[in-house]
Design an enzyme around this catalytic site. Structure first.
Site, PDB file in Angstrom:
ATOM      1  N   HIS A 131     -13.458  -1.827   7.161  1.00 41.66           N
ATOM      2  CA  HIS A 131     -12.253  -2.517   7.636  1.00 41.66           C
ATOM      3  C   HIS A 131     -12.456  -3.114   9.035  1.00 41.66           C
ATOM      4  O   HIS A 131     -13.192  -2.566   9.857  1.00 41.66           O
ATOM      5  CB  HIS A 131     -11.130  -1.476   7.696  1.00 41.66           C
ATOM      6  CG  HIS A 131      -9.765  -2.021   7.888  1.00 41.66           C
ATOM      7  ND1 HIS A 131      -9.137  -2.009   9.113  1.00 41.66           N
ATOM      8  CD2 HIS A 131      -8.886  -2.574   7.023  1.00 41.66           C
ATOM      9  CE1 HIS A 131      -7.915  -2.522   8.996  1.00 41.66           C
ATOM     10  NE2 HIS A 131      -7.740  -2.871   7.726  1.00 41.66           N
ATOM     11  N   LYS A 143       0.493   3.890   4.841  1.00 43.64           N
ATOM     12  CA  LYS A 143       0.278   3.582   3.423  1.00 43.64           C
ATOM     13  C   LYS A 143       0.978   4.624   2.554  1.00 43.64           C
ATOM     14  O   LYS A 143       2.194   4.567   2.444  1.00 43.64           O
ATOM     15  CB  LYS A 143      -1.212   3.401   3.187  1.00 43.64           C
ATOM     16  CG  LYS A 143      -1.643   2.086   3.849  1.00 43.64           C
ATOM     17  CD  LYS A 143      -3.104   1.840   4.039  1.00 43.64           C
ATOM     18  CE  LYS A 143      -3.269   0.504   4.776  1.00 43.64           C
ATOM     19  NZ  LYS A 143      -4.580   0.331   5.378  1.00 43.64           N
ATOM     20  N   SER A 179     -10.809  -0.813   0.915  1.00 40.46           N
ATOM     21  CA  SER A 179      -9.464  -1.375   0.847  1.00 40.46           C
ATOM     22  C   SER A 179      -9.344  -2.626  -0.007  1.00 40.46           C
ATOM     23  O   SER A 179      -8.273  -2.917  -0.520  1.00 40.46           O
ATOM     24  CB  SER A 179      -8.953  -1.653   2.258  1.00 40.46           C
ATOM     25  OG  SER A 179      -9.844  -2.497   2.947  1.00 40.46           O
ATOM     26  N   ASN A 234       0.827  -1.214   0.000  1.00 37.56           N
ATOM     27  CA  ASN A 234       0.000   0.000   0.000  1.00 37.56           C
ATOM     28  C   ASN A 234       0.862   1.266   0.000  1.00 37.56           C
ATOM     29  O   ASN A 234       0.396   2.343   0.349  1.00 37.56           O
ATOM     30  CB  ASN A 234      -0.913   0.018   1.226  1.00 37.56           C
ATOM     31  CG  ASN A 234      -1.820  -1.203   1.275  1.00 37.56           C
ATOM     32  OD1 ASN A 234      -2.441  -1.547   0.279  1.00 37.56           O
ATOM     33  ND2 ASN A 234      -1.870  -1.861   2.422  1.00 37.56           N
ATOM     34  N   GLU A 292     -15.656   4.080   4.708  1.00 33.86           N
ATOM     35  CA  GLU A 292     -14.330   4.369   4.172  1.00 33.86           C
ATOM     36  C   GLU A 292     -14.527   5.220   2.930  1.00 33.86           C
ATOM     37  O   GLU A 292     -15.596   5.192   2.330  1.00 33.86           O
ATOM     38  CB  GLU A 292     -13.609   3.066   3.807  1.00 33.86           C
ATOM     39  CG  GLU A 292     -13.254   2.242   5.018  1.00 33.86           C
ATOM     40  CD  GLU A 292     -12.609   0.901   4.667  1.00 33.86           C
ATOM     41  OE1 GLU A 292     -11.916   0.816   3.638  1.00 33.86           O
ATOM     42  OE2 GLU A 292     -12.806  -0.047   5.430  1.00 33.86           O
ATOM     43  N   ASP A 333     -13.020   6.899   7.062  1.00 30.46           N
ATOM     44  CA  ASP A 333     -11.665   6.347   7.086  1.00 30.46           C
ATOM     45  C   ASP A 333     -11.048   6.518   5.693  1.00 30.46           C
ATOM     46  O   ASP A 333     -11.503   5.909   4.729  1.00 30.46           O
ATOM     47  CB  ASP A 333     -11.726   4.859   7.481  1.00 30.46           C
ATOM     48  CG  ASP A 333     -10.348   4.252   7.704  1.00 30.46           C
ATOM     49  OD1 ASP A 333      -9.350   4.826   7.227  1.00 30.46           O
ATOM     50  OD2 ASP A 333     -10.268   3.185   8.351  1.00 30.46           O
ATOM     51  N   HIS A 392      -6.884   4.616   2.419  1.00 28.43           N
ATOM     52  CA  HIS A 392      -6.352   4.385   1.068  1.00 28.43           C
ATOM     53  C   HIS A 392      -6.479   5.607   0.167  1.00 28.43           C
ATOM     54  O   HIS A 392      -6.227   5.513  -1.032  1.00 28.43           O
ATOM     55  CB  HIS A 392      -7.051   3.177   0.435  1.00 28.43           C
ATOM     56  CG  HIS A 392      -6.764   1.920   1.179  1.00 28.43           C
ATOM     57  ND1 HIS A 392      -5.615   1.193   0.982  1.00 28.43           N
ATOM     58  CD2 HIS A 392      -7.437   1.304   2.174  1.00 28.43           C
ATOM     59  CE1 HIS A 392      -5.614   0.153   1.804  1.00 28.43           C
ATOM     60  NE2 HIS A 392      -6.708   0.209   2.549  1.00 28.43           N
TER      61      HIS A 392
HETATM   62  C1  LIG Z   1      -4.852  -0.294   6.670  1.00 30.28           C
HETATM   63  C2  LIG Z   1      -6.118   0.205   7.216  1.00 30.28           C
HETATM   64  C3  LIG Z   1      -6.226   0.546   8.558  1.00 30.28           C
HETATM   65  C4  LIG Z   1      -5.133   0.271   9.539  1.00 30.28           C
HETATM   66  O1  LIG Z   1      -4.037   1.095   9.371  1.00 30.28           O
HETATM   67  P1  LIG Z   1      -2.605   0.613   9.910  1.00 30.28           P
HETATM   68  O2  LIG Z   1      -1.820   1.859   9.988  1.00 30.28           O
HETATM   69  O3  LIG Z   1      -2.098  -0.349   8.884  1.00 30.28           O
HETATM   70  O4  LIG Z   1      -2.815  -0.037  11.237  1.00 30.28           O
HETATM   71  C5  LIG Z   1      -7.417   1.095   8.982  1.00 30.28           C
HETATM   72  N1  LIG Z   1      -8.446   1.280   8.151  1.00 30.28           N
HETATM   73  C6  LIG Z   1      -8.369   0.930   6.847  1.00 30.28           C
HETATM   74  C7  LIG Z   1      -9.539   1.163   5.958  1.00 30.28           C
HETATM   75  C8  LIG Z   1      -7.214   0.363   6.344  1.00 30.28           C
HETATM   76  O5  LIG Z   1      -7.156  -0.004   5.081  1.00 30.28           O
END
Ligand SMILES: *Cc1c(COP(=O)(O)O)cnc(C)c1O
Length: 389
Positions: A130, A240, A181, A44, A177, A206, A209
């Site tokens: 997620h 990411k 993801s 990512n 989100e 969230d 991505h």
């Molecule tokens: C990767 C991800 C997380 C977690 O983030 P990390 O920094 O990897 O712990 C949370 N929410 C979503 C939608 C993700 O894709």
């Protein structure tokens, strides 16, 4: 008592057993798996910053200045300058009053959702949210409701009943989100914002991505659509596109104060290493808004269109025009996805097979992720290998 062995056997029988793959060297678009060099389409690290000279230098300078560990939780004695600098810069970038940094995006999601709602409240999630958001919702003690992915009519009905059941003192929190993801598609943000506002509920988005990838200076998808001000809580990660690690939430001063007082993953966890916070600050201050960020975002979209074109030329056009750097190839059964990933690996390409419970049963898939630093010839080779499957 059931044995661990029989439990593992049943995971293996349904092609759901997972194991680690030891890699050597830095996280880059070429990686060493054992002695084999593989082209990496599984990370990512969308802007290719994780192993970049610029972020290495930022991190090395910060280690020199602030040392390694942070010693304690932020509320005990770990509240070092880089954390506060990161939070104020992040709030500025996102256009919010305040921000809080966590040691991971997972910790940010679990801590934030469980801090914002409690028993008697209602949290409403998109079905594809997620695991970290789902875990936070469960942990909160609030009533958890789920709507099918982007299904606005169902969301509207859930909002109606939730507002009634939470009552005037209760909170209703909608969680989505911006870029999903495992599918790479977008939330129906206009619809979600309209319904959430009409119901007087709170919205948490969230952008894991999308941060660094969409919007002015990489602010995210809500910014791209001009909806950032309608989002109450902006969640994201430094793991990411930022190329480091850590998570964040941004929003109002009072909201952040509640999270600081109630999020157990913040209160009871040692502060992130100060150098990581300092480097994250530098990336969002000097890379995301600068010429380098602009160029890398342009390179990323260029690579997405190279892949799309190459798939069509190889006789396997994508079902949907990609809307992000995440391109799923849905294969259905778990063993099919595993076999496809193994075939790709034989061809020198690393693409993960994603299975239940990360995606619903019967929707096992290859999850291809593109980065700004992939080379055209590797992307074309990937497309040819995928088309054969
Ligand atoms: C990767 C991800 C997380 C977690 O983030 P990390 O920094 O990897 O712990 C949370 N929410 C979503 C939608 C993700 O894709």
């Amino acid at each position: 008592m059931r044995s661990f062995e029989s439990e593992l056997d049943s995971l293996k029988a349904s092609a759901l057993h997972r194991s680690l793959r030891p890699l050597k060297g830095p996280q880059h678009c070429q990686i060493l798996s054992g002695t084999r060099e593989l082209r990496n389409f599984s990370s990512n690290d969308y802007l290719g910053l994780a192993a970049s000279d610029v972020v290495r230098a930022m991190l090395a300078d910060a280690v020199e200045k602030y040392g390694a560990g942070s010693g304690a939780s932020r509320l005990v004695c770990g509240d070092l300058e880089p954390h506060r600098m990161l939070e104020s810069q992040l709030a500025k970038l996102k256009g919010t009053d305040a921000a809080i940094a966590f040691s991971s995006g997972y910790a940010a999601a679990v801590g934030t959702v469980s801090a914002l709602v409690r028993k008697g409240d209602v949290v409403i999630l998109d079905k594809l949210c997620h695991a970290s958001l789902i875990d936070g919702a469960r942990l909160s003690g609030a009533t958890v409701r789920v709507f099918p992915h982007n299904h606005l009519e169902k969301l509207e009905r859930l909002l109606d009943s939730s507002v009634a059941s939470a009552g005037p003192e209760g909170r209703v929190l909608v969680v989505a989100e911006s870029v999903y993801s495992m599918d790479g598609d977008w939330a129906d943000l206009f619809g979600i914002v309209r319904l959430t506002q009409a119901a007087g509920a709170l919205l948490l988005l969230d952008e894991a991505h999308a941060f660094g990838v969409f919007g002015k200076n990489g602010r995210g998808l809500a910014d791209k659509f001009g909806l950032a001000r309608k989002v109450d809580f902006h969640l994201g990660t430094f793991s990411k596109a930022v190329g480091l690690s850590g998570g964040y939430v941004c929003g109002s001063k009072a909201g952040m104060d509640i999270i600081l007082n109630r999020a157990r993953s913040f209160i009871y966890s040692t502060a992130p290493p100060p150098a990581i916070a300092a480097a994250a600050h530098d990336v969002i201050t000097r890379v995301f808004p600068g010429a380098m960020g602009e160029r890398r975002r342009a390179d990323l979209w260029n690579n997405v269109s190279i892949f799309t074109k190459a798939m069509a030329e190889a006789g396997a056009p994508l079902l949907h025009e990609p809307t992000s750097a995440i391109i799923p190839v849905i294969l259905g059964e778990n063993d099919r996805a595993l076999a496809a990933a193994a075939k790709l690996e034989e061809a020198g390409v690393l693409v993960p097979a994603i299975r239940y419970p990360t995606v619903p049963q019967g929707q096992a898939r290859l999850r291809i992720t593109l980065s700004a630093i992939h080379e055209e010839k590797d992307i074309v080779a990937l497309a040819r290998a995928v088309a054969k499957i």
